[in-house]
Design an enzyme around this catalytic site. Structure first.
Site, PDB file in Angstrom:
ATOM      1  N   VAL A  61       0.803  -1.311   0.041  1.00 29.22           N
ATOM      2  CA  VAL A  61      -0.136   0.107   0.055  1.00 29.22           C
ATOM      3  C   VAL A  61       1.007   1.336   0.056  1.00 29.22           C
ATOM      4  O   VAL A  61       0.393   2.390  -0.147  1.00 29.22           O
ATOM      5  CB  VAL A  61      -0.979  -0.028   1.252  1.00 29.22           C
ATOM      6  CG1 VAL A  61      -1.969  -0.994   1.249  1.00 29.22           C
ATOM      7  CG2 VAL A  61      -0.093   0.055   2.397  1.00 29.22           C
ATOM      8  N   ASN A  85      -7.439  -0.866   5.923  1.00 29.33           N
ATOM      9  CA  ASN A  85      -7.050  -1.399   7.109  1.00 29.33           C
ATOM     10  C   ASN A  85      -5.807  -1.744   7.337  1.00 29.33           C
ATOM     11  O   ASN A  85      -5.133  -1.803   8.411  1.00 29.33           O
ATOM     12  CB  ASN A  85      -7.938  -2.917   6.996  1.00 29.33           C
ATOM     13  CG  ASN A  85      -7.681  -3.822   7.877  1.00 29.33           C
ATOM     14  OD1 ASN A  85      -7.687  -3.539   9.523  1.00 29.33           O
ATOM     15  ND2 ASN A  85      -6.561  -4.693   7.824  1.00 29.33           N
ATOM     16  N   SER A 136      -7.598   3.710  15.230  1.00 27.03           N
ATOM     17  CA  SER A 136      -7.457   3.053  16.395  1.00 27.03           C
ATOM     18  C   SER A 136      -8.212   4.070  17.644  1.00 27.03           C
ATOM     19  O   SER A 136      -7.979   5.278  17.402  1.00 27.03           O
ATOM     20  CB  SER A 136      -5.900   3.070  16.540  1.00 27.03           C
ATOM     21  OG  SER A 136      -5.666   2.470  18.091  1.00 27.03           O
ATOM     22  N   TYR A 149       2.728   5.940  16.207  1.00 32.12           N
ATOM     23  CA  TYR A 149       1.514   4.991  15.951  1.00 32.12           C
ATOM     24  C   TYR A 149       0.428   6.090  16.171  1.00 32.12           C
ATOM     25  O   TYR A 149      -0.611   6.176  15.373  1.00 32.12           O
ATOM     26  CB  TYR A 149       1.293   4.003  16.652  1.00 32.12           C
ATOM     27  CG  TYR A 149       0.035   2.899  16.312  1.00 32.12           C
ATOM     28  CD1 TYR A 149       0.162   2.304  15.246  1.00 32.12           C
ATOM     29  CD2 TYR A 149      -1.072   2.712  17.155  1.00 32.12           C
ATOM     30  CE1 TYR A 149      -1.043   1.402  15.057  1.00 32.12           C
ATOM     31  CE2 TYR A 149      -2.147   2.178  17.075  1.00 32.12           C
ATOM     32  CZ  TYR A 149      -2.233   1.428  15.883  1.00 32.12           C
ATOM     33  OH  TYR A 149      -3.133   0.637  15.505  1.00 32.12           O
ATOM     34  N   SER A 152       0.214   8.836  13.913  1.00 30.00           N
ATOM     35  CA  SER A 152      -0.205   8.525  12.504  1.00 30.00           C
ATOM     36  C   SER A 152      -1.700   8.228  12.443  1.00 30.00           C
ATOM     37  O   SER A 152      -2.452   8.754  11.560  1.00 30.00           O
ATOM     38  CB  SER A 152       0.312   7.015  11.975  1.00 30.00           C
ATOM     39  OG  SER A 152      -0.103   5.984  12.825  1.00 30.00           O
ATOM     40  N   LYS A 153      -2.364   7.646  13.649  1.00 27.98           N
ATOM     41  CA  LYS A 153      -3.956   7.470  13.689  1.00 27.98           C
ATOM     42  C   LYS A 153      -4.493   8.707  13.865  1.00 27.98           C
ATOM     43  O   LYS A 153      -5.950   8.845  13.425  1.00 27.98           O
ATOM     44  CB  LYS A 153      -4.203   6.431  14.638  1.00 27.98           C
ATOM     45  CG  LYS A 153      -3.480   4.949  14.291  1.00 27.98           C
ATOM     46  CD  LYS A 153      -4.078   4.302  13.338  1.00 27.98           C
ATOM     47  CE  LYS A 153      -3.599   2.888  12.996  1.00 27.98           C
ATOM     48  NZ  LYS A 153      -4.350   2.328  11.691  1.00 27.98           N
TER      49      LYS A 153
HETATM   50  P1  NDP Z   1      -1.998  -7.452  11.413  1.00 28.29           P
HETATM   51  O1  NDP Z   1      -0.578  -7.394  11.774  1.00 28.29           O
HETATM   52  O2  NDP Z   1      -2.464  -8.654  11.987  1.00 28.29           O
HETATM   53  O3  NDP Z   1      -2.274  -7.110  10.068  1.00 28.29           O
HETATM   54  C1  NDP Z   1      -1.707  -6.046   9.289  1.00 28.29           C
HETATM   55  C2  NDP Z   1      -1.971  -6.149   7.964  1.00 28.29           C
HETATM   56  O4  NDP Z   1      -1.749  -4.899   7.323  1.00 28.29           O
HETATM   57  C3  NDP Z   1      -1.538  -7.382   7.199  1.00 28.29           C
HETATM   58  O5  NDP Z   1      -2.514  -8.085   6.520  1.00 28.29           O
HETATM   59  C4  NDP Z   1      -0.526  -6.754   6.438  1.00 28.29           C
HETATM   60  O6  NDP Z   1      -0.391  -7.676   5.283  1.00 28.29           O
HETATM   61  C5  NDP Z   1      -1.131  -5.364   6.068  1.00 28.29           C
HETATM   62  N1  NDP Z   1       0.097  -4.598   5.776  1.00 28.29           N
HETATM   63  C6  NDP Z   1       0.924  -3.906   6.502  1.00 28.29           C
HETATM   64  N2  NDP Z   1       1.655  -3.099   5.807  1.00 28.29           N
HETATM   65  C7  NDP Z   1       1.342  -3.176   4.625  1.00 28.29           C
HETATM   66  C8  NDP Z   1       1.787  -2.726   3.245  1.00 28.29           C
HETATM   67  N3  NDP Z   1       2.973  -2.001   3.348  1.00 28.29           N
HETATM   68  N4  NDP Z   1       1.148  -3.166   2.035  1.00 28.29           N
HETATM   69  C9  NDP Z   1       0.070  -3.775   2.253  1.00 28.29           C
HETATM   70  N5  NDP Z   1      -0.244  -4.448   3.528  1.00 28.29           N
HETATM   71  C10 NDP Z   1       0.230  -4.141   4.418  1.00 28.29           C
HETATM   72  O7  NDP Z   1      -2.644  -6.274  12.348  1.00 28.29           O
HETATM   73  P2  NDP Z   1      -4.159  -5.952  12.693  1.00 28.29           P
HETATM   74  O8  NDP Z   1      -5.109  -7.012  12.081  1.00 28.29           O
HETATM   75  O9  NDP Z   1      -4.110  -5.940  14.200  1.00 28.29           O
HETATM   76  O10 NDP Z   1      -4.296  -4.359  12.163  1.00 28.29           O
HETATM   77  C11 NDP Z   1      -5.247  -4.002  11.249  1.00 28.29           C
HETATM   78  C12 NDP Z   1      -5.388  -2.543  11.400  1.00 28.29           C
HETATM   79  O11 NDP Z   1      -6.276  -2.570  12.743  1.00 28.29           O
HETATM   80  C13 NDP Z   1      -4.266  -1.709  11.340  1.00 28.29           C
HETATM   81  O12 NDP Z   1      -4.449  -0.622  10.778  1.00 28.29           O
HETATM   82  C14 NDP Z   1      -3.952  -1.340  12.738  1.00 28.29           C
HETATM   83  O13 NDP Z   1      -3.409  -0.038  13.212  1.00 28.29           O
HETATM   84  C15 NDP Z   1      -5.552  -1.483  13.516  1.00 28.29           C
HETATM   85  N6  NDP Z   1      -5.798  -1.897  14.788  1.00 28.29           N
HETATM   86  C16 NDP Z   1      -5.365  -2.636  15.469  1.00 28.29           C
HETATM   87  C17 NDP Z   1      -5.346  -2.896  16.593  1.00 28.29           C
HETATM   88  C18 NDP Z   1      -4.811  -4.247  17.437  1.00 28.29           C
HETATM   89  O14 NDP Z   1      -5.035  -4.213  18.847  1.00 28.29           O
HETATM   90  N7  NDP Z   1      -4.909  -5.129  16.904  1.00 28.29           N
HETATM   91  C19 NDP Z   1      -6.094  -1.708  17.593  1.00 28.29           C
HETATM   92  C20 NDP Z   1      -6.480  -0.699  17.063  1.00 28.29           C
HETATM   93  C21 NDP Z   1      -6.225  -0.535  15.719  1.00 28.29           C
HETATM   94  P3  NDP Z   1       0.889  -8.170   4.541  1.00 28.29           P
HETATM   95  O15 NDP Z   1       1.659  -8.618   5.828  1.00 28.29           O
HETATM   96  O16 NDP Z   1       0.316  -9.312   3.732  1.00 28.29           O
HETATM   97  O17 NDP Z   1       1.344  -7.167   3.848  1.00 28.29           O
END
Ligand code: NDP
Length: 251
Positions: A61, A85, A136, A149, A152-153
């Protein structure tokens, strides 16, 4: 809340909250472009979406906004909703700030979203579509020691509100969900494991007024609501999915 006939891009669909979003949107009948870098994980997400039209878009992304749009259009011909996301965590406060990490967090959590939303927008204008950003509770309130973080959010939340105002007359809605702590790989991805992780998890449980952390499915249901016509008069909203945490004073 039918999303049938809707073509939805979900970034970060290869893990955690994004994989759950894909499942809930699929249940509602959406057609999905599953975006991420890890092909094996994207395949795993797709395998769980039985009988649903879904295609994998391998992309970063931070670099591939135009390619994500072109691949989605080539596969499905239209775009109705963008779910931004994908995101990463950063460690530490100002005094121990690693500026390289700061840049990486802002690049993924903010700049990447700006670029992709800008690239998708002409197509959302055609479909009177919607954007849902996964922010977040750290965007709404400050947490000491989570500088990159949180910044950014918070910036993402202002982006949501500004673009919502800009697009409201054209019928494109822009909202965010702001989750509290959810168990996914996001912490271990930056090396928060073992006792450090367990301590963080316990503090999270104690600091959510509902006395527990959230589940990926709870965030996904909120995203599906904002993506759907059930939220047809909602734009520029930041929806906390955090067990009441946003109401507390910072500590
Ligand atoms: P994960 O680490 O489980 O998932 C993160 C996802 O983001 C992965 O699918 C990864 O895909 C993708 N990603 C990261 N960087 C890139 C990139 N440069 N290009 C494409 N894809 C990317 O984390 P979460 O599911 O927890 O996080 C999802 C969202 O929720 C985030 O925005 C996070 O900030 C937010 N969030 C999470 C919280 C938590 O406690 N877990 C709380 C509040 C918000 P891949 O590795 O395949 O590239």
């Amino acid at each position: 809340m039918s999303l049938s006939e809707k073509v939805i891009i979900v970034t970060g669909a290869s893990s955690g909250i994004g994989a759950a979003i894909a499942q809930v949107l699929a249940r509602e009948g959406a057609t999905l472009a599953l975006v991420g870098r890890n092909v094996a994980n994207l395949e795993a997400t797709k395998k769980n979406l039985k009988g649903v039209k879904a295609e994998i878009v391998v992309a970063d992304v931070t670099k591939d906004a135009d390619s994500i749009v072109q691949q989605t259009l080539a596969k499905f011909g239209r775009i109705d909703v963008l779910v931004n996301n994908a995101g990463i965590l950063g460690k530490g406060g100002l005094i121990d700030l690693d500026i390289t990490e700061f840049d990486a967090v802002l690049n993924t959590n903010l700049r990447g979203i700006v670029l992709l939303t800008k690239a998708v927008l002409p197509h959302l204008l055609k479909t009177k579509g919607a954007v849902v950003n996964v922010s977040s509770c750290a965007g709404i309130r400050p947490f000491a020691g989570a500088l990159s973080y949180g910044v950014s959010k918070a910036a993402l939340d202002q982006f949501t509100k500004i673009v919502a105002l800009e697009m409201a007359p054209q019928g494109v809605r822009v909202n965010s969900v702001n989750p509290g702590f959810v168990v996914t790989n996001i912490h271990q991805n930056i090396g928060i494991v073992g006792d450090e992780y367990n301590g963080m998890l316990q503090r999270a449980i104690n600091s959510h007024p509902m006395g527990r952390v959230g589940d990926v499915r709870e965030v996904a249901e909120a995203v599906a609501f904002l993506a759907s016509s059930k939220a047809s008069f909602t734009t520029g909203a930041l929806l906390p999915v955090d067990g009441g945490k946003n109401n507390l004073t910072p500590r």
